[in-house]
Design an enzyme around this catalytic site. Structure first.
Site, PDB file in Angstrom:
ATOM      1  N   GLY A   1       1.081  -1.219  -0.162  1.00 40.22           N
ATOM      2  CA  GLY A   1      -0.228  -0.134   0.190  1.00 40.22           C
ATOM      3  C   GLY A   1       1.035   1.456  -0.686  1.00 40.22           C
TER       4      GLY A   1
ATOM      5  N   HIS B   1       4.776   0.982  -8.200  1.00 37.53           N
ATOM      6  CA  HIS B   1       3.518   0.116  -8.012  1.00 37.53           C
ATOM      7  C   HIS B   1       2.584   0.227  -9.224  1.00 37.53           C
ATOM      8  CE1 HIS B   1       4.444   1.792  -3.626  1.00 37.53           C
ATOM      9  NE2 HIS B   1       5.057   0.378  -3.497  1.00 37.53           N
TER      10      HIS B   1
ATOM     11  N   LYS C   1      13.539  -2.925  -8.020  1.00 35.77           N
ATOM     12  CA  LYS C   1      14.431  -1.998  -6.395  1.00 35.77           C
ATOM     13  C   LYS C   1      15.139  -2.533  -5.848  1.00 35.77           C
ATOM     14  CE  LYS C   1      11.980   0.685  -3.708  1.00 35.77           C
ATOM     15  NZ  LYS C   1      12.721   0.483  -2.204  1.00 35.77           N
TER      16      LYS C   1
END
Ligand code: AMP
Length: 285
Positions: A28, A34, A146
Site C-alpha cells: 500500500g 507500483h 528496486k
C-alpha cells in the site's frame, strides 16, 4: 474494480475470472512504481489483480510497522484509474489466523545485504508471497527491481517449491530527481530528501567509473561512500558489490555485477541498486 477481503472471495474470483491473471502484491501507500507493475500486468495478462497487505511478519521489533504510511482511499483510486480488475485487501487475521505456525525460509541468499540488519525480513516476505500466490493463483506475478534481493528470493522460492507462476521483474521507477520511488520516502524532510539524491548519484558515478574501465570493487565502494557521506543525515548501512544472483561479494566487476546500497536518512532506511558490467579488454572504449 472488485474488492475482495477474504481468501475465499479472492480464490473464487480467480477461479471464475478465466484467462491469465497478472498479480502485483504491495504493502500500500502506492506510487508510480507500483502502478507501473499494474500496467505491466494489464499489458501482458488478461486481468490485473493487486493486493494491499501490510505484512507484520516482515517487520522486526523496533522497525516501522506502526508508522508505515497508509492511504486506503488514495490507493483504491489509483488502482481503479490504472484499470486494476480486482484488489485483494485482507486484514491481518485473514492472513495470519490464530494458531498460524508455518513460515518459509529461503536459505543463504537471505543472509546477505538486507538480511544482515533485518534477519526476519525475508522469512516474512517469502511466507506472505507464497500465501498470496496460493490465494490469487496468478499466471504471472510482478516484482520491482528496486527490491533486487527480494526479487531473487521470490524467484528462488518459486523455483524451489515448483510454483505454477511466472515471476517477472520491472525496472526501478524514479522521481524526476532520480530518487527511486518508495513508500518510505514519505518519512523524509525536505533537507533529507536532498540528501537522498546521493544514492542514485553515487550509483551513476560508479557506472561511469566502470564504463571508463575501473573494475576494483574497493575503488568503487570508496567513491560511492564519499558521495553519500558528503551529504547531511546519511548513515550508510551497506555498499555491496556482488554477484546479482547469490550476493557473494566480488573484488572486481566482471560479467553482470550488482551494486546495492542501504542508507539510513533520518527515519527512513532507503535502498537502491544497479547492475554494471565490465567492458571486455578488446572492446573499444
Ligand atoms: P512494496 O509495497 O514496497 O512492498 O512494493 C510492492 C512492489 O512494488 C514490490 O515488487 C516492489 O519491488 C515494487 N516497487 C516498489 N518501489 C518501486 C519502484 N520505485 N520501481 C519499481 N517497482 C517498485
Amino acid at each position: 474494480m472488485d474488492i475482495l477481503r477474504t481468501i475465499r472471495e479472492m480464490k473464487d474470483w480467480s477461479a471464475r475470472s478465466g484467462g491469465r491473471v497478472g498479480f502485483v502484491p504491495t504493502m500500500g501507500s502506492l506510487h508510480a512504481g507500483h502502478l507501473t507493475l499494474v500496467h505491466r500486468a494489464k499489458a501482458s495478462c488478461d486481468r490485473a489483480v493487486a493486493s494491499i497487505f501490510l505484512n507484520p511478519a516482515q517487520f522486526g521489533a523496533g522497525e516501522d510497522l506502526a508508522a508505515y504510511p497508509v492511504d486506503p482511499e488514495g490507493d483504491r483510486r489509483k488502482l481503479e484509474d490504472a484499470g486494476t480488475d480486482a484488489l485483494f485487501l485482507p486484514d491481518r487475521r485473514e492472513i495470519y489466523p490464530q494458531g498460524f505456525k508455518t513460515y518459509v525460509q529461503v536459505e543463504d541468499i537471505t543472509s546477505h545485504l538486507c538480511g544482515v540488519s533485518r534477519p526476519a525480513f525475508f522469512r516474512g516476505v517469502a511466507t506472505v508471497v507464497l500465501k498470496l500466490l496460493n490465494i490469487v493463483q496468478p499466471h504471472t506475478a510482478f516484482f520491482g527491481e528496486k527490491d533486487w534481493q527480494q526479487l531473487q528470493v521470490v524467484r528462488t522460492l518459486a523455483r524451489d517449491l515448483s510454483l505454477n507462476v511466472n515471476i517477472e521483474s520491472v525496472p526501478t521507477v524514479r522521481d524526476a530527481d532520480g530518487v527511486a520511488l518508495s513508500s518510505r520516502n514519505a518519512y523524509l524532510s525536505e533537507t533529507e530528501r536532498v540528501s537522498a539524491r546521493s544514492l542514485v548519484r553515487s550509483l551513476d558515478t560508479a557506472k561511469a567509473l566502470v564504463s571508463e574501465g575501473e573494475i576494483s570493487a574497493a575503488v568503487l565502494r570508496r567513491a560511492i561512500r564519499e558521495i553519500i557521506e558528503r551529504e547531511r543525515h546519511t548513515d550508510v548501512e551497506y555498499i555491496s558489490i556482488c554477484d546479482p544472483a547469490d550476493f557473494t561479494e566480488r573484488e572486481e566487476v566482471r560479467n553482470a555485477t550488482l551494486i546495492a546500497l542501504a542508507v539510513r536518512i533520518g527515519r527512513a532506511r532507503l535502498i537502491d541498486n544497479c547492475i554494471v558490467e565490465a567492458k571486455r579488454c578488446n572492446e573499444p572504449y
